[in-house]
Motif scaffolding. Structure first.
Motif, PDB file in Angstrom:
ATOM      1  N   ASN A  16       0.728  -1.206   0.094  1.00  0.00           N
ATOM      2  CA  ASN A  16      -0.035   0.080  -0.095  1.00  0.00           C
ATOM      3  C   ASN A  16       0.847   1.184  -0.034  1.00  0.00           C
ATOM      4  O   ASN A  16       1.149   1.794   1.126  1.00  0.00           O
ATOM      5  N   PRO A  17       1.318   1.791  -1.126  1.00  0.00           N
ATOM      6  CA  PRO A  17       2.320   2.996  -1.202  1.00  0.00           C
ATOM      7  C   PRO A  17       1.625   4.304  -0.728  1.00  0.00           C
ATOM      8  O   PRO A  17       2.345   5.314  -0.815  1.00  0.00           O
ATOM      9  N   HIS A  18       0.293   4.188  -0.701  1.00  0.00           N
ATOM     10  CA  HIS A  18      -0.192   5.586  -0.229  1.00  0.00           C
ATOM     11  C   HIS A  18      -0.565   5.910   1.160  1.00  0.00           C
ATOM     12  O   HIS A  18      -1.065   6.477   1.684  1.00  0.00           O
ATOM     13  N   GLY A  19       0.378   5.268   2.160  1.00  0.00           N
ATOM     14  CA  GLY A  19       0.517   5.346   3.246  1.00  0.00           C
ATOM     15  C   GLY A  19      -0.827   4.934   3.944  1.00  0.00           C
ATOM     16  O   GLY A  19      -1.245   3.903   3.920  1.00  0.00           O
ATOM     17  N   ARG A  20      -1.502   5.808   4.453  1.00  0.00           N
ATOM     18  CA  ARG A  20      -2.717   5.556   5.261  1.00  0.00           C
ATOM     19  C   ARG A  20      -3.893   5.306   4.516  1.00  0.00           C
ATOM     20  O   ARG A  20      -5.202   5.377   4.860  1.00  0.00           O
ATOM     21  N   VAL A  21      -3.690   5.390   3.082  1.00  0.00           N
ATOM     22  CA  VAL A  21      -4.628   4.996   2.199  1.00  0.00           C
ATOM     23  C   VAL A  21      -4.889   3.424   2.114  1.00  0.00           C
ATOM     24  O   VAL A  21      -3.817   2.790   2.019  1.00  0.00           O
ATOM     25  N   HIS A  22      -5.979   2.986   2.309  1.00  0.00           N
ATOM     26  CA  HIS A  22      -6.312   1.211   2.388  1.00  0.00           C
ATOM     27  C   HIS A  22      -7.204   0.829   1.166  1.00  0.00           C
ATOM     28  O   HIS A  22      -8.001   1.600   0.795  1.00  0.00           O
ATOM     29  N   GLU A  23      -6.913  -0.549   0.838  1.00  0.00           N
ATOM     30  CA  GLU A  23      -7.669  -1.017  -0.238  1.00  0.00           C
ATOM     31  C   GLU A  23      -9.299  -1.142   0.263  1.00  0.00           C
ATOM     32  O   GLU A  23      -9.500  -1.476   1.376  1.00  0.00           O
ATOM     33  N   THR A  24     -10.067  -1.079  -0.730  1.00  0.00           N
ATOM     34  CA  THR A  24     -11.404  -1.426  -0.311  1.00  0.00           C
ATOM     35  C   THR A  24     -12.179  -2.317  -1.254  1.00  0.00           C
ATOM     36  O   THR A  24     -13.190  -2.683  -1.303  1.00  0.00           O
ATOM     37  N   TYR A  25     -11.406  -2.764  -2.334  1.00  0.00           N
ATOM     38  CA  TYR A  25     -11.780  -3.836  -3.472  1.00  0.00           C
ATOM     39  C   TYR A  25     -10.581  -4.932  -3.581  1.00  0.00           C
ATOM     40  O   TYR A  25      -9.552  -4.435  -3.916  1.00  0.00           O
ATOM     41  N   PHE A  26     -10.975  -6.197  -3.301  1.00  0.00           N
ATOM     42  CA  PHE A  26     -10.083  -7.224  -3.367  1.00  0.00           C
ATOM     43  C   PHE A  26     -10.351  -8.247  -4.231  1.00  0.00           C
ATOM     44  O   PHE A  26     -11.634  -8.694  -4.265  1.00  0.00           O
ATOM     45  N   ILE A  27      -9.260  -8.573  -5.068  1.00  0.00           N
ATOM     46  CA  ILE A  27      -9.713  -9.594  -6.235  1.00  0.00           C
ATOM     47  C   ILE A  27      -9.123 -10.849  -5.979  1.00  0.00           C
ATOM     48  O   ILE A  27      -7.898 -10.923  -5.605  1.00  0.00           O
ATOM     49  N   GLN A  28     -10.054 -11.697  -5.523  1.00  0.00           N
ATOM     50  CA  GLN A  28      -9.654 -13.242  -5.400  1.00  0.00           C
ATOM     51  C   GLN A  28     -10.022 -14.073  -6.599  1.00  0.00           C
ATOM     52  O   GLN A  28     -11.169 -14.702  -6.359  1.00  0.00           O
ATOM     53  N   ARG A  29      -9.374 -14.234  -7.453  1.00  0.00           N
ATOM     54  CA  ARG A  29      -9.564 -14.997  -8.696  1.00  0.00           C
ATOM     55  C   ARG A  29      -9.605 -16.461  -8.416  1.00  0.00           C
ATOM     56  O   ARG A  29      -8.880 -16.797  -7.584  1.00  0.00           O
ATOM     57  N   LYS A  30     -10.309 -17.339  -9.272  1.00  0.00           N
ATOM     58  CA  LYS A  30     -10.485 -18.398  -8.890  1.00  0.00           C
ATOM     59  C   LYS A  30      -8.915 -19.178  -8.906  1.00  0.00           C
ATOM     60  O   LYS A  30      -8.139 -18.925 -10.172  1.00  0.00           O
ATOM     61  N   ARG A  31      -8.730 -20.280  -8.191  1.00  0.00           N
ATOM     62  CA  ARG A  31      -7.316 -20.843  -8.350  1.00  0.00           C
ATOM     63  C   ARG A  31      -6.908 -21.605  -9.589  1.00  0.00           C
ATOM     64  O   ARG A  31      -7.956 -22.486  -9.716  1.00  0.00           O
ATOM     65  N   ASN A  32      -5.960 -21.577  -9.984  1.00  0.00           N
ATOM     66  CA  ASN A  32      -5.558 -22.353 -11.111  1.00  0.00           C
ATOM     67  C   ASN A  32      -4.380 -23.349 -10.809  1.00  0.00           C
ATOM     68  O   ASN A  32      -3.692 -23.350  -9.727  1.00  0.00           O
ATOM     69  N   ASN A  33      -3.804 -24.369 -11.437  1.00  0.00           N
ATOM     70  CA  ASN A  33      -2.654 -25.180 -11.134  1.00  0.00           C
ATOM     71  C   ASN A  33      -1.618 -24.435 -10.886  1.00  0.00           C
ATOM     72  O   ASN A  33      -0.741 -24.933 -10.390  1.00  0.00           O
ATOM     73  N   HIS A  34      -1.365 -23.050 -11.472  1.00  0.00           N
ATOM     74  CA  HIS A  34       0.080 -22.670 -11.351  1.00  0.00           C
ATOM     75  C   HIS A  34      -0.123 -21.500 -10.305  1.00  0.00           C
ATOM     76  O   HIS A  34       0.755 -20.744 -10.243  1.00  0.00           O
ATOM     77  N   GLN A  35      -1.076 -21.393  -9.718  1.00  0.00           N
ATOM     78  CA  GLN A  35      -1.185 -20.328  -8.843  1.00  0.00           C
ATOM     79  C   GLN A  35      -1.031 -20.900  -7.218  1.00  0.00           C
ATOM     80  O   GLN A  35      -1.398 -21.976  -6.839  1.00  0.00           O
ATOM     81  N   LYS A  36      -0.078 -20.111  -6.689  1.00  0.00           N
ATOM     82  CA  LYS A  36       0.390 -20.761  -5.227  1.00  0.00           C
ATOM     83  C   LYS A  36      -0.971 -20.501  -4.291  1.00  0.00           C
ATOM     84  O   LYS A  36      -1.626 -19.332  -4.384  1.00  0.00           O
ATOM     85  N   HIS A  37      -0.887 -21.244  -3.234  1.00  0.00           N
ATOM     86  CA  HIS A  37      -1.946 -21.180  -2.330  1.00  0.00           C
ATOM     87  C   HIS A  37      -1.926 -19.920  -1.771  1.00  0.00           C
ATOM     88  O   HIS A  37      -3.165 -19.181  -1.462  1.00  0.00           O
TER      89      HIS A  37
END
Length: 390
Positions: A204-225
């Motif tokens: 989070n390079p914006h200091g006290r700015v925080h994310e409010t939208y999180f992308i959790q894509r479906k896991r595939n065989n090449h994606q680490k847990h």
């Protein structure tokens, strides 16, 4: 075009000026223009009268109140006959102000479609001035709706009575410009307290700015847990921070003599959490979503999927939900399978059959982007500011 200003309405002998209907694409500045007009109305003009001159309301909320007042007129006040009921409703509306500013004017319900001409004719005949914004030109309203032929006379009346201004030449979505077009969602303190956020998060390079939208894509065989789960972990972490280790429990909200179930809520912190299917998988409408927005200043939604044309009912409910959260200035925190622009895609044959939904979801996408912006997140929650009705 005639200029609508407080001075135009100061003399009782003057006929009210024409209202304005602004229509254009998402983020072209319609609502901003209406807000500038509304804020420019002289508050001193009401000092000589006990009645306010103007009111501003989301059209969804306005129509819900109209139906509520019709119900109260018959069940509480004992009023009989459609003309007498309508007179009661018109009096109730105009007591709040006769300059009526409506945001997001749209018609999706057959009951509303059949009522609008009598309602708006009555308002204007009593001296009201209507200013409205919409993503639809008048002739596009309620297109494909049931018994639309009975709605067309209202469209004729609207075009004759209001100054209709199109803003389709704008190619810029100013809500995206405002949010900086960031690839990740950002914002300032969702709860209004900067201490809720870590300053040392390298992601989070914006200091006290925080994310409010999180992308959790479906896991595939090449994606680490851990890569797959990182978005969910950050989503859950933010929920814990904003609820401040307070008890999390289920609760219910009263909605028009019904009970709406809320699966996870901190009643101390006014924060709630739902799954997408809690909100959209069952039959819910604007009244349900507004009740949520009026009770909780921050709403978390998890497991938001990518939708197809086979799931238009889910898409419609999400559209209505986002509108309600925006109207109440709720801070919306989302964990989704895709980015907003990929959430509802309709291609091929399905695209031709569902143009209304695609059009409406484009507005929702734009609104979701704005709700991630620092400027939106700095706004004060207004959901708890409720008006007394009756």
């Amino acid at each position: 075009h005639p200029v609508i200003a407080a001075d135009n309405l100061s003399g009782p002998s003057l006929a009210p000026p024409k209202g304005i209907y602004l229509h254009g694409g998402p983020g072209c500045g319609k609502t901003h223009l209406m807000n500038v007009f509304y804020d420019s109305l002289s508050s001193s003009s009401s000092s000589s009268s006990s009645s306010p001159h103007q009111q501003k309301v989301h059209f969804h909320k306005f129509m819900l109140d109209v139906h509520r007042q019709m119900h109260l007129a018959q069940t509480v006040h004992g009023i009989r006959g459609s003309d007498a009921v309508l007179h009661h409703v018109l009096t109730h509306i105009l007591q709040k102000g006769r300059i009526l500013c409506f945001d997001e004017f749209q018609v999706t319900d057959v009951a509303d479609a059949l009522l609008l001409r009598r309602l708006f004719t009555g308002l204007v005949d009593r001296g009201a001035v209507v200013v409205a914004t919409s993503n639809r030109a008048p002739r596009e309203l309620y297109k494909g709706g049931l018994q639309r032929e009975l709605f067309v006379p209202f469209v004729d009346w609207l075009e004759e009575t209001l100054v209709v201004v199109g803003m389709w030449d704008s190619e810029v979505d100013y809500r995206l410009v405002m949010s900086g077009g960031r690839g990740v969602a950002g914002g300032v303190s969702v709860s209004g307290n900067d201490s809720d956020y870590d300053d040392d998060d390298d992601s989070n390079p914006h200091g006290r700015v925080h994310e409010t939208y999180f992308i959790q894509r479906k896991r595939n065989n090449h994606q680490k847990h851990h890569q797959h789960d990182r978005a969910r972990q950050k989503f859950d972490s933010l929920f814990r921070k904003l609820t401040k280790d307070s008890p999390i429990e289920s609760t219910v909200i009263d909605v028009q003599n019904r009970q709406l179930f809320v699966p996870h809520a901190s009643l101390e912190c006014d924060v709630a959490k739902f799954s997408f299917y809690d909100l959209c998988g069952r039959a819910k409408g604007a009244a349900d979503y507004l009740a949520i927005g009026e009770r909780f200043h921050t709403v978390f939604v998890e497991d938001v999927p990518a939708l197809t044309f086979h799931e238009t009912n889910l898409a419609r409910r999400w559209i209505t939900f986002v509108d309600a959260m925006y109207e109440c200035r709720v801070k919306l925190v989302v964990c989704a399978e895709t980015a907003p622009e990929e959430m509802f895609r309709v291609e091929g044959e399905g695209g031709r059959e569902h143009t209304d939904e695609v059009f409406a979801f484009e507005r929702t996408r734009s609104r979701m982007e704005e709700m991630r912006s620092e400027r939106y997140l700095r706004k004060t929650w207004v959901g708890s500011i409720t008006e007394s009705h009756g």
